[in-house]
Design an enzyme around this catalytic site. Structure first.
Site, PDB file in Angstrom:
ATOM      1  N   CYS A  65       0.834  -1.211   0.000  1.00 26.18           N
ATOM      2  CA  CYS A  65       0.000   0.000   0.000  1.00 26.18           C
ATOM      3  C   CYS A  65       0.863   1.254   0.000  1.00 26.18           C
ATOM      4  O   CYS A  65       1.815   1.367   0.778  1.00 26.18           O
ATOM      5  CB  CYS A  65      -0.927  -0.009   1.221  1.00 26.18           C
ATOM      6  SG  CYS A  65      -2.009   1.432   1.316  1.00 26.18           S
ATOM      7  N   CYS A  71      -0.254   5.882   7.661  1.00 21.85           N
ATOM      8  CA  CYS A  71      -1.585   5.354   7.979  1.00 21.85           C
ATOM      9  C   CYS A  71      -1.542   4.543   9.270  1.00 21.85           C
ATOM     10  O   CYS A  71      -0.627   3.745   9.487  1.00 21.85           O
ATOM     11  CB  CYS A  71      -2.088   4.485   6.825  1.00 21.85           C
ATOM     12  SG  CYS A  71      -3.721   3.769   7.121  1.00 21.85           S
ATOM     13  N   CYS A  74      -2.292  -0.623   9.046  1.00 14.64           N
ATOM     14  CA  CYS A  74      -1.352  -1.759   9.034  1.00 14.64           C
ATOM     15  C   CYS A  74       0.008  -1.318   9.574  1.00 14.64           C
ATOM     16  O   CYS A  74       0.514  -0.268   9.193  1.00 14.64           O
ATOM     17  CB  CYS A  74      -1.181  -2.293   7.626  1.00 14.64           C
ATOM     18  SG  CYS A  74      -2.712  -2.849   6.860  1.00 14.64           S
ATOM     19  N   CYS A 160      -7.030   0.803  -0.203  1.00 18.18           N
ATOM     20  CA  CYS A 160      -6.874   0.096   1.068  1.00 18.18           C
ATOM     21  C   CYS A 160      -6.889  -1.396   0.737  1.00 18.18           C
ATOM     22  O   CYS A 160      -7.959  -2.010   0.692  1.00 18.18           O
ATOM     23  CB  CYS A 160      -7.969   0.451   2.057  1.00 18.18           C
ATOM     24  SG  CYS A 160      -7.652  -0.246   3.710  1.00 18.18           S
ATOM     25  N   TYR A 315     -19.977 -14.937  26.972  1.00 17.95           N
ATOM     26  CA  TYR A 315     -19.624 -13.826  26.071  1.00 17.95           C
ATOM     27  C   TYR A 315     -19.833 -14.300  24.628  1.00 17.95           C
ATOM     28  O   TYR A 315     -18.938 -14.224  23.783  1.00 17.95           O
ATOM     29  CB  TYR A 315     -18.179 -13.362  26.299  1.00 17.95           C
ATOM     30  CG  TYR A 315     -17.834 -13.122  27.747  1.00 17.95           C
ATOM     31  CD1 TYR A 315     -18.185 -11.934  28.381  1.00 17.95           C
ATOM     32  CD2 TYR A 315     -17.160 -14.084  28.498  1.00 17.95           C
ATOM     33  CE1 TYR A 315     -17.872 -11.710  29.722  1.00 17.95           C
ATOM     34  CE2 TYR A 315     -16.839 -13.874  29.830  1.00 17.95           C
ATOM     35  CZ  TYR A 315     -17.198 -12.694  30.443  1.00 17.95           C
ATOM     36  OH  TYR A 315     -16.885 -12.485  31.761  1.00 17.95           O
ATOM     37  N   GLU A 336     -24.849 -13.551  26.738  1.00 16.87           N
ATOM     38  CA  GLU A 336     -24.303 -12.351  26.098  1.00 16.87           C
ATOM     39  C   GLU A 336     -24.990 -11.116  26.661  1.00 16.87           C
ATOM     40  O   GLU A 336     -26.214 -11.087  26.814  1.00 16.87           O
ATOM     41  CB  GLU A 336     -24.485 -12.412  24.591  1.00 16.87           C
ATOM     42  CG  GLU A 336     -24.201 -11.129  23.831  1.00 16.87           C
ATOM     43  CD  GLU A 336     -22.793 -10.598  24.047  1.00 16.87           C
ATOM     44  OE1 GLU A 336     -22.647  -9.375  24.229  1.00 16.87           O
ATOM     45  OE2 GLU A 336     -21.837 -11.411  24.041  1.00 16.87           O
ATOM     46  N   CYS A 415      -8.294 -12.304  22.242  1.00 15.29           N
ATOM     47  CA  CYS A 415      -7.767 -11.314  21.295  1.00 15.29           C
ATOM     48  C   CYS A 415      -6.673 -10.476  21.942  1.00 15.29           C
ATOM     49  O   CYS A 415      -6.258  -9.461  21.381  1.00 15.29           O
ATOM     50  CB  CYS A 415      -8.895 -10.413  20.781  1.00 15.29           C
ATOM     51  SG  CYS A 415      -9.696  -9.426  22.064  1.00 15.29           S
TER      52      CYS A 415
END
Length: 458
Positions: A65, A71, A74, A160, A315, A336, A415
């Protein structure tokens, strides 16, 4: 300027060097490189901006890119893809080793993001894409792009490559329509201007799409512009829907309190692991649907219905794991907090013709529903799926699972490597052992690491 050698990478993906006895963080470098940097002092310590790479790593590649660097999207486009996977495995292992010492499990090789051909570098993987509008500094009413790294200033972009192709085409067409109609871009605090964001969701399996224009107010000039855009876009051969969200507050959320459909579909269908999901514009769902399918398949392999017939999914979101597990024969209770996500899961349950007895959906905070879920003579669970938000799992939940629930297996979806390392320590102390820890490359060309830890009761 100073010259430094990059010793390692931080968990955030920046290079780490030493200068004058202090730790120096340098973005967009690789271990073993020698670089000339311009020093900067910030609130988070000493940082450096690369001026020149004097000795490059053999794993350095040319970013695809043209906006890479300024940016804020990334951070690793300069890293060869196979090395990205190795680094993610290494960074996750280091996080576990630091937190758990000799008790740390071995991390498996990272699961690559599927690409257009075997072994290729994955691009156009983001099924949910967003761009930000801002006032133009020169001629024209607005620009569209992404936030510059570390700021809320918008960098105008013309491409993008990590966004799904249809999402890019729709976004740039909408930008041109807003420019032609002289719709002003909004300031970051929404104090002036009209257009704030465009958010697009493209279904990987069905090809359906949703586009949502987020604005500070729905003025007549905007209504005329969107009507002209929809009239021109109606020739698109893929079924889609166009929505408008009014968001006039200064907060970090993409959507406002009111989102309504202007044209086409109210929701789209997405398919993962044989289950069909219904996604509305503001629904939470994994950004990279290809990797989401890989993660669901791994959880299903770890929790086969004959061996684990009763599963508790905490969750649970829109039912990413709960629906496929129930469809495979397990009896699942899914908890949830977000009621919109629960409503989406309920609609998907009916669409997939799953009886309520097979998939029970509970709306509420996990910590506040534990008393209702405590096992008794007629209620027990063989396994738990844990997919907590980024901060990780509250200690009260982990204590309840280990001390009251006693499942035979836990599939912990994470995560955040730091939160995973902390929570694995609590699980190990509570009588579980880590069978395997697998990183998944949900976000290629970034340092972000998704992972699944499979835990068995000792």
């Amino acid at each position: 300027m100073v010259t430094v050698e990059i010793e390692r990478l931080s968990l955030e993906g920046d290079g780490v060097a030493t200068h004058a006895g202090r730790e120096l963080r340098v973005p967009q470098v690789l271990p073993g490189e020698r670089v000339s940097v311009r020093l900067q002092t910030g609130k988070d310590g000493l940082r450096g901006e690369v001026v020149e790479v004097l000795l490059a790593s053999p794993h350095r590649v040319v970013p695809r890119c043209r906006h890479f660097g300024p940016c804020g999207g990334c951070a690793w486009q300069h890293v060869e893809y196979g090395e990205q996977l190795r680094l993610k495995q290494q960074l996750l292992q280091e996080a576990l080793d630091e937190a758990l010492g000799t008790r740390a499990p071995r991390v498996s090789p990272a699961v690559r993001s599927p690409a257009s051909s075997p072994g290729a570098t994955p691009w156009e993987y983001r099924n949910k894409a967003s761009f930000t509008f801002a006032p133009a500094e020169g001629p024209g009413p607005l620009v569209m792009g992404h936030y510059r790294r570390g700021s809320r200033r918008v960098l105008p972009v013309v491409e993008c490559p990590v966004h799904a192709g249809p999402a890019n085409r729709l976004a740039f067409a909408l930008r041109d329509a807003l420019r032609a109609a002289r719709i002003p871009g909004a300031t970051p605090d929404a104090a002036a201007g009209i257009a704030r964001h465009v958010v697009l969701r493209v279904a990987e399996r069905t090809g359906e799409w949703l586009a949502t224009l987020v604005v500070t107010e729905n003025v007549k000039q905007l209504r005329r512009a969107t009507a002209r855009f929809l009239a021109a876009a109606s020739r698109e051969d893929r079924p889609g829907g166009f929505h408008l969200s009014v968001h006039d507050r200064d907060d970090p959320f993409l959507f406002g309190r009111e989102t309504r459909r202007l044209d086409g579909l109210a929701e789209i269908r997405e398919q993962v692991a044989g289950a069909t999901f219904l996604l509305q514009p503001d629904a939470f769902f994994q950004t990279n649907v290809r990797v989401a399918g890989e993660m669901v398949a791994r959880v299903m392999a770890a929790l086969p219905a004959p061996g684990f017939p009763r599963v508790l999914d905490l969750y649970s979101g829109a039912g990413l794991f709960a629906l496929p597990l129930a469809a495979a024969g397990a009896t699942v209770t899914a908890v949830e907090e977000n009621r919109g996500a629960v409503a989406s899961a309920e609609a998907a349950r009916r669409l997939n013709r799953l009886p309520a007895a097979r998939l029970a959906l509970v709306a509420g905070r996990v910590e506040e529903t534990l008393a209702r879920l405590t096992p008794g003579p007629h209620l027990r669970y063989d396994a738990v799926v844990l997919d907590p938000p980024r901060p990780g799992c509250p200690p009260v939940v982990l204590d309840w699972i280990a001390g009251r629930l006693h499942p035979r297996r836990i599939a912990y979806v994470s995560c955040n490597p730091s939160a995973l390392a902390r929570d694995l320590g609590a699980a190990l102390a509570g009588g579980f052992r880590a069978v395997e820890v697998i990183p998944f490359d949900m976000f290629p060309h970034t340092a972000h690491i998704e992972s699944i830890a499979i835990l068995d009761r000792s």
